[in-house]
Design a protein around this motif. Sequence first.
Motif, PDB file in Angstrom:
ATOM      1  N   TRP A 467      62.168  45.042 126.698  1.00  0.00           N
ATOM      2  CA  TRP A 467      61.173  44.930 127.871  1.00  0.00           C
ATOM      3  C   TRP A 467      60.247  43.826 127.408  1.00  0.00           C
ATOM      4  O   TRP A 467      60.020  43.074 128.305  1.00  0.00           O
ATOM      5  N   GLN A 470      61.914  40.432 128.167  1.00  0.00           N
ATOM      6  CA  GLN A 470      62.154  40.105 129.767  1.00  0.00           C
ATOM      7  C   GLN A 470      60.784  39.758 130.238  1.00  0.00           C
ATOM      8  O   GLN A 470      60.856  38.613 130.804  1.00  0.00           O
ATOM      9  N   VAL A 471      59.743  40.290 129.567  1.00  0.00           N
ATOM     10  CA  VAL A 471      58.462  39.707 130.284  1.00  0.00           C
ATOM     11  C   VAL A 471      58.100  38.549 129.828  1.00  0.00           C
ATOM     12  O   VAL A 471      57.777  37.588 130.566  1.00  0.00           O
ATOM     13  N   ALA A 474      59.557  35.596 131.549  1.00  0.00           N
ATOM     14  CA  ALA A 474      59.218  35.465 132.848  1.00  0.00           C
ATOM     15  C   ALA A 474      58.584  34.151 133.116  1.00  0.00           C
ATOM     16  O   ALA A 474      57.831  33.675 132.041  1.00  0.00           O
ATOM     17  N   PRO A 475      58.186  33.676 134.368  1.00  0.00           N
ATOM     18  CA  PRO A 475      57.362  32.609 134.601  1.00  0.00           C
ATOM     19  C   PRO A 475      55.840  32.764 134.482  1.00  0.00           C
ATOM     20  O   PRO A 475      55.271  31.988 133.949  1.00  0.00           O
ATOM     21  N   ALA A 476      55.725  34.181 134.641  1.00  0.00           N
ATOM     22  CA  ALA A 476      54.037  34.583 134.445  1.00  0.00           C
ATOM     23  C   ALA A 476      54.141  35.829 133.762  1.00  0.00           C
ATOM     24  O   ALA A 476      54.017  36.831 134.605  1.00  0.00           O
ATOM     25  N   ARG A 479      51.783  38.643 134.487  1.00  0.00           N
ATOM     26  CA  ARG A 479      51.751  39.241 135.396  1.00  0.00           C
ATOM     27  C   ARG A 479      52.813  40.480 135.551  1.00  0.00           C
ATOM     28  O   ARG A 479      52.786  41.628 136.173  1.00  0.00           O
ATOM     29  N   ALA A 480      53.623  39.808 135.145  1.00  0.00           N
ATOM     30  CA  ALA A 480      54.942  40.584 134.939  1.00  0.00           C
ATOM     31  C   ALA A 480      54.745  41.939 134.280  1.00  0.00           C
ATOM     32  O   ALA A 480      55.269  43.188 134.500  1.00  0.00           O
ATOM     33  N   PHE A 483      52.891  44.396 136.248  1.00  0.00           N
ATOM     34  CA  PHE A 483      53.701  45.088 137.010  1.00  0.00           C
ATOM     35  C   PHE A 483      54.393  46.168 136.584  1.00  0.00           C
ATOM     36  O   PHE A 483      54.540  47.390 136.884  1.00  0.00           O
ATOM     37  N   THR A 484      54.822  46.187 135.133  1.00  0.00           N
ATOM     38  CA  THR A 484      55.436  47.152 134.631  1.00  0.00           C
ATOM     39  C   THR A 484      54.549  48.210 133.926  1.00  0.00           C
ATOM     40  O   THR A 484      54.663  49.521 134.192  1.00  0.00           O
ATOM     41  N   GLN A 486      52.009  49.206 135.574  1.00  0.00           N
ATOM     42  CA  GLN A 486      51.771  49.943 136.878  1.00  0.00           C
ATOM     43  C   GLN A 486      52.578  50.960 137.098  1.00  0.00           C
ATOM     44  O   GLN A 486      52.063  52.189 137.335  1.00  0.00           O
ATOM     45  N   THR A 487      53.731  51.021 136.509  1.00  0.00           N
ATOM     46  CA  THR A 487      54.732  52.240 136.860  1.00  0.00           C
ATOM     47  C   THR A 487      55.101  52.852 135.340  1.00  0.00           C
ATOM     48  O   THR A 487      55.029  54.217 135.644  1.00  0.00           O
TER      49      THR A 487
END
Lengths: 552, 552
Positions: A467, A470-471, A474-476, A479-480, A483-484, A486-487
Amino acid sequence: MNDESKQRLRVADPNAQPLRTLPPVSETFPNSSRVLEGELGVPFREIQLAGGEDPMRVYDTTGPQGCDPRGGLPRGRAPWIERRLADRPANLSQMHFARRGVVTEEMRFCAIREGVEPEFVRSEVAAGRAIIPANIRHVELEPMIIGRKFLVKVNANIGNSAVGSSIEEEVEKLQWAIRWGADTVMDLSTGKNIHATREWILRNAPVPIGTVPIYQALEKVKGRVEQLDINIYMETLEEQAEQGVDYFTIHAGVRLAHIPLTARRVTGIVSRGGSIMAKWCLHHHRENFLHTEFERICELMKKYDISFSLGDGLRPGCIADANDEAQFAELRTLGELTRIAWSHDVQVMIEGPGHVPMHKIEENMRLELELCHEAPFYTLGPLTTDIAPGYDHITSAIGAAMIGSFGCAMLCYVTPKEHLGLPDKDDVRDGVIAYKIAAHAADLAKGHPGAQKRDDALSKARFEFRWHDQVNLAPAPVRARQFTDQTLPAEGAKLAHFCSMCGPHFCSMKLTADVRALGQDTVAEGMAEKAAEFQRQGGELYVPLASTEPTP
Amino acid sequence: MNDESKQRLRVADPNAQPLRTLPPVSETFPNSSRVLEGELGVPFREIQLAGGEDPMRVYDTTGPQGCDPRGGLPRGRAPWIERRLADRPANLSQMHFARRGVVTEEMRFCAIREGVEPEFVRSEVAAGRAIIPANIRHVELEPMIIGRKFLVKVNANIGNSAVGSSIEEEVEKLQWAIRWGADTVMDLSTGKNIHATREWILRNAPVPIGTVPIYQALEKVKGRVEQLDINIYMETLEEQAEQGVDYFTIHAGVRLAHIPLTARRVTGIVSRGGSIMAKWCLHHHRENFLHTEFERICELMKKYDISFSLGDGLRPGCIADANDEAQFAELRTLGELTRIAWSHDVQVMIEGPGHVPMHKIEENMRLELELCHEAPFYTLGPLTTDIAPGYDHITSAIGAAMIGSFGCAMLCYVTPKEHLGLPDKDDVRDGVIAYKIAAHAADLAKGHPGAQKRDDALSKARFEFRWHDQVNLAPAPVRARQFTDQTLPAEGAKLAHFCSMCGPHFCSMKLTADVRALGQDTVAEGMAEKAAEFQRQGGELYVPLASTEPTP
């Protein structure tokens, strides 16, 4: 920086208040560091990965960090330029050197950035198929190349206007835009302090800076279009050239005879420079002085090695006006001007639309290559529909990706605020990222060597439930990660071997890992045996896998 | 709603707490109202415009407003179905009627929505090139059509999961998704209360609802894939069919022999249903029971007129795996299954990828049409790069627009949270809007009659400085208005005759209006005369125009 510029910079900020500062780049991109390759110090961002993976090196536009903006960036190109000036040459353009077989430091720098041979860079520049916008006065520049055989580039626009923003904000916007990957930045300032704003931007810009000089020329005549003339314009060019502007948008293709072709359009002339020149032509009933005096402009361009960005003053401003007679008449003129510029060894790129429905995009690229002799194309979007103000970074990213895949060399970004207001920081970030996505999608489609490496690294990280990797790829990343969080807020969840979208019982990647571990040799070893073995290994469907990612 | 369903609905919410409510649609879309056309009451949203313009009618998916969700929507289709059932037919599918030359109410409804002749709808459904997903038990449905000769449609996924969300939230997500324009909604719930959640959704859905029944079947065997069989599966289908689900995703194309083709993939099998069936096949070393028992499934589908959405269980999950042997082997199987379904007059659409670089998208569409005999294609994106988690609504809107322009009939949305977490309200809105943009861009590219009307209306409003109209024609007017307010907060600015991005002195639209007023007849009347006249009319460059928009 020359002394005069330094002086101006000081004058621009007499009280020397500390600037607002952005968060450090290391916070924006966790697990990343800027590395410099070779003797020329070509920058890359290196992303550390887990799971025994090699670090991932990606193209980096962020520039040197930690400099006081009031002092500007290090002047890395100064010795290269000084050596060249010692010969007192009349023409300092990269094209001029390229055509004489000389591989400059700038060409070598670009070659390392792009992962190609310096000789290839030279030959593309010599042919006019690529440009290296690099004013000899812009010694803070980290050179980059624009051409369809290289990575697709992204331009971000900044600039104060009569309505908002200060000088400090503009420098911050520059730094913010390049942080997210803008390859060049255009300063479209039109208000007060236009000279000082540009000075601040240039001294802090590791990327090429473009301008539209007619804006400042118009300020000089207090907005009275009819009072513009070639002398005021040349004076403006000279001033900006001395500061180090790398490319000029010049609307020399808006000819008197083209203007009636726009009469039936739904949105007329939507280019600011185009409408100014159209008004001048009509007022005087004379040919555009940028067209009649084009060679005089070329003489100045080659002294500084400023590139032309031949403006598309008659670009369509809506779907209904796309690919019309006015647009293509101007494009033909731009092709003629390209030949003239090239006769002076001046570098050229061609600006393009605008608003174009998907089925008319390819024709734009085809005609540009044909009429403008393969000079690099630089388009604004294009927006593929007019119906979505508030989401025009998306309407246009679709068109940008398509025209990039057809051969467009640079894409001018559009933010979510387009048509509605001035972009703030989030808009600039989201605009640049939408365009980096479009550019990368185009690089993949063109088969650019190495472009797929980052896709593969990210997908492998995803499949192996890394994880954090992956983050970080990422481009940002911040922010990514939000997002993770939050869930799956708990840190433990970052080690979870399931995707948060599906939950642990329905994760296809988890199931595939099981299938693969137990079934991948089925062809060789026989399906029936493998099925039996699968059953022997136990009834548990969701066997825990060994962790592939260490705790961070 | 039948009595049993009503009973279930009550049981699902014994305490009958009032639901959280969304803001009224009229707040989301100012100056708009829902209008119903003809005796069938076909819905449109009518946007009132200023400047003497006719109101703009746009496709509307929001459904009847003001109903208590616990009672469900009006049962408008009930009389149509009752009449048909009086004949005790064995096959109730729209395709069955179409092939016998019958134009149903659903076909007439779709014809008015699309602006085409009912006979054209009938012939496309008869040929299998379009489907009208419309379970006879889903009497709240406002029928819609999916086919490449009609408007490109958008699907939004909702559904609780093991990790988050409640039943009330799912109904709200449904209402939220259709407010922004989702044409169909898939309920992908996998957790508890799966039956009751679906009941609530169906009774409140004016759009077709799709499901993936294998998820519920797997819950019935407590997640033990190997215990799945056709009887458990048929029982699940029957239960969902009775509730009124309009289309089922069925992964009947994942055959035992295909599984080894995925062994070398970077991300294996990324479809949840696909990975479940692959695991079942490997465990038992037997052919997929959905494939062997396909005709039994067809018998059930035609009784209710449920459409097949033949699942692409082996779709690629990354750029590296796109267009591979596994993917196309399954597509070939789906083509064979399409023929079988059509022999029962059961409607079929075909699901597609996933992750595909731009240059491989067209091949997907071409092969789907060829191998699946022109059955409608329904794709997830495709994402054109893997590198941008956090922005996959954009990576995929690019691919979606492209495949839509090539003939894809429906696009399954992707939200910014894809791969990272569960979408919240903003994500659902942004995902749906990104896909509405992609669908509309594709409609323009396909030359769908009337598609450009909204573009033209918006561009005309923009050119005439009708700010309120520009905002009200946008996909999310409140957001668009917030954007303008950030730059030009005063109400007076909404009447301003310049664009906030450029400021009053550099507004090209303003300049064009001047140019046009003074110069549009120059060809006919002679350039010189017009230039003279232009000068006579006064030195002011920025002549105020008469306002074209009344004060709101």
